[in-house]
Design a protein around this motif. Structure first.
Motif, mmCIF file in Angstrom:
data_model
loop_
_atom_site.group_PDB
_atom_site.id
_atom_site.type_symbol
_atom_site.label_atom_id
_atom_site.label_comp_id
_atom_site.label_asym_id
_atom_site.label_seq_id
_atom_site.Cartn_x
_atom_site.Cartn_y
_atom_site.Cartn_z
ATOM 1 N N MET A 192 0.835 -1.196 0.000
ATOM 2 C CA MET A 192 0.000 0.000 0.000
ATOM 3 C C MET A 192 0.875 1.253 0.000
ATOM 4 S SD MET A 192 -3.026 -0.883 2.700
ATOM 5 C CE MET A 192 -2.014 -1.402 4.063
ATOM 6 N N ALA A 193 0.266 2.347 -0.433
ATOM 7 C CA ALA A 193 0.924 3.646 -0.310
ATOM 8 C C ALA A 193 0.829 4.096 1.146
ATOM 9 C CB ALA A 193 0.248 4.659 -1.230
ATOM 10 N N LEU A 194 1.620 5.100 1.503
ATOM 11 C CA LEU A 194 1.663 5.538 2.898
ATOM 12 C C LEU A 194 0.311 6.077 3.364
ATOM 13 C CD1 LEU A 194 3.469 5.737 5.330
ATOM 14 C CD2 LEU A 194 4.160 7.995 4.574
ATOM 15 N N ARG A 195 -0.377 6.843 2.527
ATOM 16 C CA ARG A 195 -1.692 7.361 2.916
ATOM 17 C C ARG A 195 -2.716 6.247 3.061
ATOM 18 N NH1 ARG A 195 -2.293 12.971 -0.464
ATOM 19 N NH2 ARG A 195 -0.514 13.992 0.501
ATOM 20 N N GLN A 196 -2.638 5.239 2.221
ATOM 21 C CA GLN A 196 -3.540 4.094 2.358
ATOM 22 C C GLN A 196 -3.275 3.366 3.667
ATOM 23 O OE1 GLN A 196 -2.468 2.068 -1.238
ATOM 24 N NE2 GLN A 196 -4.398 2.612 -2.222
ATOM 25 N N THR A 197 -2.008 3.226 4.012
ATOM 26 C CA THR A 197 -1.642 2.566 5.264
ATOM 27 C C THR A 197 -2.152 3.360 6.457
ATOM 28 O OG1 THR A 197 0.353 1.750 4.179
ATOM 29 C CG2 THR A 197 0.283 1.604 6.570
ATOM 30 N N THR A 198 -2.042 4.679 6.385
ATOM 31 C CA THR A 198 -2.540 5.524 7.463
ATOM 32 C C THR A 198 -4.043 5.340 7.631
ATOM 33 O OG1 THR A 198 -0.812 7.124 6.980
ATOM 34 C CG2 THR A 198 -2.660 7.890 8.300
ATOM 35 N N GLY A 199 -4.784 5.359 6.546
ATOM 36 C CA GLY A 199 -6.230 5.147 6.612
ATOM 37 C C GLY A 199 -6.588 3.759 7.103
ATOM 38 N N PHE A 200 -5.801 2.776 6.695
ATOM 39 C CA PHE A 200 -6.033 1.396 7.127
ATOM 40 C C PHE A 200 -5.907 1.283 8.641
ATOM 41 C CE2 PHE A 200 -3.996 -2.875 7.781
ATOM 42 C CZ PHE A 200 -5.125 -3.628 7.518
ATOM 43 N N PHE A 201 -4.849 1.855 9.212
ATOM 44 C CA PHE A 201 -4.653 1.766 10.664
ATOM 45 C C PHE A 201 -5.627 2.654 11.432
ATOM 46 C CE2 PHE A 201 -0.947 -0.721 9.926
ATOM 47 C CZ PHE A 201 -0.875 -1.481 11.062
ATOM 48 N N GLU A 202 -6.006 3.779 10.873
ATOM 49 C CA GLU A 202 -7.015 4.592 11.540
ATOM 50 C C GLU A 202 -8.343 3.833 11.627
ATOM 51 O OE1 GLU A 202 -7.189 8.302 9.448
ATOM 52 O OE2 GLU A 202 -5.403 9.075 10.445
ATOM 53 N N SER A 203 -8.672 3.086 10.578
ATOM 54 C CA SER A 203 -9.915 2.303 10.616
ATOM 55 C C SER A 203 -9.803 1.140 11.600
ATOM 56 C CB SER A 203 -10.271 1.789 9.233
ATOM 57 O OG SER A 203 -9.360 0.805 8.802
ATOM 58 N N LEU A 204 -8.604 0.563 11.748
ATOM 59 C CA LEU A 204 -8.432 -0.546 12.692
ATOM 60 C C LEU A 204 -8.485 -0.077 14.145
ATOM 61 C CD1 LEU A 204 -5.530 -2.635 11.124
ATOM 62 C CD2 LEU A 204 -7.943 -3.229 11.234
ATOM 63 N N LEU A 205 -7.952 1.104 14.401
ATOM 64 C CA LEU A 205 -7.835 1.583 15.778
ATOM 65 C C LEU A 205 -9.024 2.428 16.214
ATOM 66 C CD1 LEU A 205 -4.060 2.490 15.747
ATOM 67 C CD2 LEU A 205 -5.147 0.437 16.662
ATOM 68 N N ARG A 206 -9.968 2.662 15.309
ATOM 69 C CA ARG A 206 -11.151 3.442 15.666
ATOM 70 C C ARG A 206 -12.005 2.648 16.657
ATOM 71 N NH1 ARG A 206 -13.982 4.013 10.705
ATOM 72 N NH2 ARG A 206 -12.104 5.081 10.066
ATOM 73 N N PRO A 207 -12.465 3.311 17.745
ATOM 74 C CA PRO A 207 -13.262 2.563 18.739
ATOM 75 C C PRO A 207 -14.641 2.212 18.246
ATOM 76 C CG PRO A 207 -12.888 4.837 19.457
ATOM 77 C CD PRO A 207 -12.198 4.648 18.152
#
Length: 83
Positions: free
Chosen positions: A68-83
């Protein structure tokens, strides 16, 4: 010389086929509950780091693993860590 015709398949159980396709895209990730995502304060001047080194390494590992690109990775982890 002629090529053999490939076999054709008919799907007869659509609900099971659809569920199998959804399960194939399933992803389960376990995080260590003791891992600190926030960086510890350094006591030095300037802006404090947002994330710990372990969190950054985890994100970069997933980036390389999934291509993934860096921005995709950021969005991926934000979605994983969202409560």
């Amino acid at each position: 010389m002629s090529r053999p015709t490939p076999p054709t398949y008919k799907t007869r159980n659509w609900p099971a086929y659809n569920e199998a396709l959804k399960r194939r895209g399933s992803l389960t990730i376990w995080f260590d509950p003791e891992m600190s995502w926030e960086a510890a304060p350094t006591g030095r001047r300037g802006r404090q780091q947002s994330y710990s080194d372990a969190a950054i390494q985890t994100c970069l590992l997933m980036k390389v693993l999934f291509g993934m690109a860096l921005r995709q990775t950021t969005g991926f982890f934000e979605s994983l860590l969202r409560p």
